[in-house]
Each structure stands twice: as C-alpha cells, then as structure tokens.
Motif scaffolding. Structure first.
Motif, mmCIF file in Angstrom:
data_model
loop_
_atom_site.group_PDB
_atom_site.id
_atom_site.type_symbol
_atom_site.label_atom_id
_atom_site.label_comp_id
_atom_site.label_asym_id
_atom_site.label_seq_id
_atom_site.Cartn_x
_atom_site.Cartn_y
_atom_site.Cartn_z
ATOM 1 N N LYS A 11 0.840 -1.195 0.000
ATOM 2 C CA LYS A 11 0.000 0.000 0.000
ATOM 3 C C LYS A 11 0.879 1.251 0.000
ATOM 4 C CE LYS A 11 -3.423 2.136 3.032
ATOM 5 N NZ LYS A 11 -4.184 1.930 4.264
ATOM 6 N N GLU A 12 1.954 1.202 0.788
ATOM 7 C CA GLU A 12 2.831 2.362 0.906
ATOM 8 C C GLU A 12 3.657 2.615 -0.354
ATOM 9 O OE1 GLU A 12 2.688 -0.054 3.246
ATOM 10 O OE2 GLU A 12 1.636 1.031 4.823
ATOM 11 N N THR A 13 3.986 1.570 -1.109
ATOM 12 C CA THR A 13 4.835 1.750 -2.293
ATOM 13 C C THR A 13 4.044 1.720 -3.599
ATOM 14 O OG1 THR A 13 5.314 -0.623 -2.537
ATOM 15 C CG2 THR A 13 6.787 0.667 -1.105
ATOM 16 N N ARG A 14 2.736 1.604 -3.506
ATOM 17 C CA ARG A 14 1.911 1.461 -4.707
ATOM 18 C C ARG A 14 2.169 2.550 -5.743
ATOM 19 N NH1 ARG A 14 -4.381 0.465 -4.523
ATOM 20 N NH2 ARG A 14 -3.894 0.878 -2.371
ATOM 21 N N ALA A 15 2.168 3.804 -5.354
ATOM 22 C CA ALA A 15 2.362 4.892 -6.317
ATOM 23 C C ALA A 15 3.710 4.758 -7.026
ATOM 24 C CB ALA A 15 2.251 6.246 -5.619
ATOM 25 N N LEU A 16 4.741 4.487 -6.265
ATOM 26 C CA LEU A 16 6.078 4.336 -6.842
ATOM 27 C C LEU A 16 6.141 3.122 -7.767
ATOM 28 C CD1 LEU A 16 9.149 5.001 -6.942
ATOM 29 C CD2 LEU A 16 9.380 3.486 -4.972
ATOM 30 N N THR A 17 5.720 1.970 -7.265
ATOM 31 C CA THR A 17 5.853 0.753 -8.070
ATOM 32 C C THR A 17 4.982 0.795 -9.315
ATOM 33 O OG1 THR A 17 4.243 -0.409 -6.655
ATOM 34 C CG2 THR A 17 6.575 -0.733 -6.156
ATOM 35 N N PHE A 18 3.758 1.295 -9.207
ATOM 36 C CA PHE A 18 2.886 1.334 -10.381
ATOM 37 C C PHE A 18 3.429 2.299 -11.434
ATOM 38 C CE2 PHE A 18 -1.349 -0.384 -8.513
ATOM 39 C CZ PHE A 18 -0.703 -1.540 -8.131
ATOM 40 N N ASN A 19 4.019 3.413 -10.998
ATOM 41 C CA ASN A 19 4.637 4.322 -11.972
ATOM 42 C C ASN A 19 5.805 3.650 -12.682
ATOM 43 O OD1 ASN A 19 3.271 6.860 -12.116
ATOM 44 N ND2 ASN A 19 3.843 7.173 -9.987
ATOM 45 N N LEU A 20 6.599 2.896 -11.932
ATOM 46 C CA LEU A 20 7.732 2.208 -12.553
ATOM 47 C C LEU A 20 7.282 1.083 -13.470
ATOM 48 C CD1 LEU A 20 10.161 2.155 -9.518
ATOM 49 C CD2 LEU A 20 10.448 3.435 -11.641
ATOM 50 N N MET A 21 6.118 0.488 -13.198
ATOM 51 C CA MET A 21 5.600 -0.567 -14.068
ATOM 52 C C MET A 21 5.215 -0.033 -15.443
ATOM 53 S SD MET A 21 3.193 -2.818 -11.564
ATOM 54 C CE MET A 21 3.850 -3.636 -10.114
ATOM 55 N N ASN A 22 4.965 1.255 -15.534
ATOM 56 C CA ASN A 22 4.593 1.848 -16.820
ATOM 57 C C ASN A 22 5.772 1.973 -17.771
ATOM 58 O OD1 ASN A 22 1.854 2.102 -16.270
ATOM 59 N ND2 ASN A 22 2.189 4.018 -15.160
ATOM 60 N N GLU A 23 6.987 1.907 -17.248
ATOM 61 C CA GLU A 23 8.185 1.961 -18.089
ATOM 62 C C GLU A 23 9.054 0.757 -17.743
ATOM 63 O OE1 GLU A 23 10.183 5.754 -18.209
ATOM 64 O OE2 GLU A 23 8.308 6.771 -17.708
ATOM 65 N N VAL A 24 8.717 -0.371 -18.327
ATOM 66 C CA VAL A 24 9.350 -1.646 -18.002
ATOM 67 C C VAL A 24 10.850 -1.609 -18.287
ATOM 68 C CG1 VAL A 24 9.361 -4.105 -18.523
ATOM 69 C CG2 VAL A 24 7.214 -2.847 -18.519
ATOM 70 N N GLN A 25 11.623 -2.063 -17.317
ATOM 71 C CA GLN A 25 13.076 -2.201 -17.471
ATOM 72 C C GLN A 25 13.432 -3.666 -17.242
ATOM 73 O OE1 GLN A 25 15.048 0.301 -18.449
ATOM 74 N NE2 GLN A 25 13.221 1.572 -18.518
ATOM 75 N N PRO A 26 14.366 -4.217 -18.012
ATOM 76 C CA PRO A 26 14.703 -5.637 -17.867
ATOM 77 C C PRO A 26 15.348 -5.990 -16.528
ATOM 78 C CG PRO A 26 16.165 -4.576 -19.441
ATOM 79 C CD PRO A 26 15.113 -3.569 -19.079
ATOM 80 N N ASN A 27 15.879 -5.019 -15.816
ATOM 81 C CA ASN A 27 16.537 -5.276 -14.523
ATOM 82 C C ASN A 27 15.676 -4.852 -13.334
ATOM 83 O OD1 ASN A 27 16.879 -2.539 -15.232
ATOM 84 N ND2 ASN A 27 18.747 -2.353 -14.023
ATOM 85 N N LEU A 28 14.365 -4.763 -13.549
ATOM 86 C CA LEU A 28 13.447 -4.340 -12.491
ATOM 87 C C LEU A 28 12.391 -5.421 -12.275
ATOM 88 C CD1 LEU A 28 12.391 -2.186 -10.536
ATOM 89 C CD2 LEU A 28 11.182 -1.151 -12.468
ATOM 90 N N ALA A 29 12.242 -5.857 -11.027
ATOM 91 C CA ALA A 29 11.245 -6.867 -10.672
ATOM 92 C C ALA A 29 10.407 -6.352 -9.514
ATOM 93 C CB ALA A 29 11.929 -8.179 -10.282
ATOM 94 N N PHE A 30 9.224 -6.929 -9.352
ATOM 95 C CA PHE A 30 8.302 -6.525 -8.299
ATOM 96 C C PHE A 30 7.973 -7.731 -7.434
ATOM 97 C CE2 PHE A 30 7.962 -3.588 -11.747
ATOM 98 C CZ PHE A 30 8.010 -2.372 -11.100
ATOM 99 N N PHE A 31 8.021 -7.529 -6.111
ATOM 100 C CA PHE A 31 7.859 -8.600 -5.140
ATOM 101 C C PHE A 31 6.558 -8.413 -4.371
ATOM 102 C CE2 PHE A 31 9.064 -10.268 -0.787
ATOM 103 C CZ PHE A 31 8.997 -11.612 -1.140
ATOM 104 N N TYR A 32 5.674 -9.411 -4.468
ATOM 105 C CA TYR A 32 4.402 -9.406 -3.755
ATOM 106 C C TYR A 32 4.539 -10.319 -2.546
ATOM 107 C CZ TYR A 32 2.370 -7.295 -7.908
ATOM 108 O OH TYR A 32 2.082 -6.464 -8.938
ATOM 109 N N PHE A 33 4.512 -9.736 -1.353
ATOM 110 C CA PHE A 33 4.638 -10.493 -0.108
ATOM 111 C C PHE A 33 3.243 -10.852 0.357
ATOM 112 C CE2 PHE A 33 5.530 -11.247 4.347
ATOM 113 C CZ PHE A 33 6.792 -11.805 4.329
ATOM 114 N N SER A 34 3.032 -12.104 0.746
ATOM 115 C CA SER A 34 1.702 -12.519 1.167
ATOM 116 C C SER A 34 1.370 -11.965 2.533
ATOM 117 C CB SER A 34 1.620 -14.036 1.226
ATOM 118 O OG SER A 34 2.305 -14.510 2.361
ATOM 119 N N GLU A 35 0.128 -12.087 2.872
ATOM 120 C CA GLU A 35 -0.317 -11.767 4.219
ATOM 121 C C GLU A 35 -1.283 -12.854 4.638
ATOM 122 O OE1 GLU A 35 -4.080 -8.914 3.304
ATOM 123 O OE2 GLU A 35 -2.127 -7.991 3.411
ATOM 124 N N GLU A 36 -1.423 -13.042 5.927
ATOM 125 C CA GLU A 36 -2.399 -14.018 6.386
ATOM 126 C C GLU A 36 -3.789 -13.537 6.023
ATOM 127 O OE1 GLU A 36 -1.863 -16.124 10.223
ATOM 128 O OE2 GLU A 36 -0.377 -14.553 10.491
#
Length: 149
Positions: free
Chosen positions: A22-47
């Motif tokens: 939730k805290e990084t959504r704005a940053l990560t979603f903006n970066l997803m709009n300009e895909v870079q081959p050395n950039l990955a996104f990590f989804y951590f689960s929650e109970e």
C-alpha cells in the motif's frame, strides 16, 4: 521518481526488486509503466484477514496492496495478490512459504497469475532454522525438502 528511474537505467547489471505494498503502490505502479529488464516486483503474502489462519484462502481481498507482515512462523492460508498485467514485468511471491505448504501455495500462486506467466518465489524464511541458543541459519535439510515438494 526520475532519479530512481535514472539509477535503474544506468545500472543494467544490477537487478532491482521493489516490494509492492500500500505504501509503495504509487512508486511501483509508476515504474511498471516503463518496463526495465533489470526491475522486478515482489508481492509479499499476508495471512487471511478477518479470522487469521482459519479464514478461507479464496476469500476476497479487502486491501489488495496491504503492508507486508512476517508470516514465516504461521501455517497460513496466505493471500497471494495477482501480479500486475503489464507484459515484460518480472513478479515474485514470498511470505510464509515452507516445505510443508509449498505445493499448495504454488497452486495458489498459479491460480493468481495469468496462463503462461513466469513468476519466481522467495523461500528465504522457510529455509531457515533456529537451534537452542543459536541464531537462525540456512537449513540444507529444509532446502532439500522444498526441492522434493
């Protein structure tokens, strides 16, 4: 944001992995709009919310990008958010994965991802043990158990 993008582009030999919350959504979603081959996104689960480990695993999420919470000692079930649908984005999942639940959690991750989508998983906490009076450390036995799962 522009400075981070410049660093990612300037260092193609470095893989950047950003946690999607939730805290990084704005940053990560903006970066997803300009895909870079050395950039990955990590989804951590929650109970599972509203009932903890006993709640149904397929219950709808009330907050898709809620903050990560340490679930390594829990038995689940865990909510696995679907990865962003942008082509070319590398996505991974983690949180609470162990040899005991790996097979079922991989099935849950497969259900959350589109067909033919490659994802990676992080089992770091699920591969560690703590002995009496010892710090936690990598457990080769747990690693082999995950390989066999």
């Amino acid at each position: 944001l522009p400075t981070l993008k410049n660093v990612i582009v300037a260092l193609p030999q470095v893989e950047f992995v950003l946690l999607v919350t939730k805290e990084t959504r704005a940053l990560t979603f903006n970066l997803m709009n300009e895909v870079q081959p050395n950039l990955a996104f990590f989804y951590f689960s929650e109970e599972a919310e509203n009932g903890g480990p006993t709640a149904e695993p397929n219950e709808k999420r009330t907050n898709k990008d809620s903050p990560a919470k340490d679930t390594s000692a829990s038995k689940g079930p865990f909510r696995r958010p679907p990865p962003c649908g942008h082509p070319g984005i590398h996505c991974g999942y983690g949180g609470g994965l162990t040899s005991e639940n790996l097979t079922q959690e991989l099935r849950n991750i497969a259900k959350a991802t589109p067909p033919n989508r490659t994802v990676w998983v992080d089992l770091e906490s699920g591969l560690r043990s703590r002995g009496a009076g010892r710090p936690d450390e990598f457990d080769l036995g747990k690693a082999w158990a995950c390989i066999r799962a």
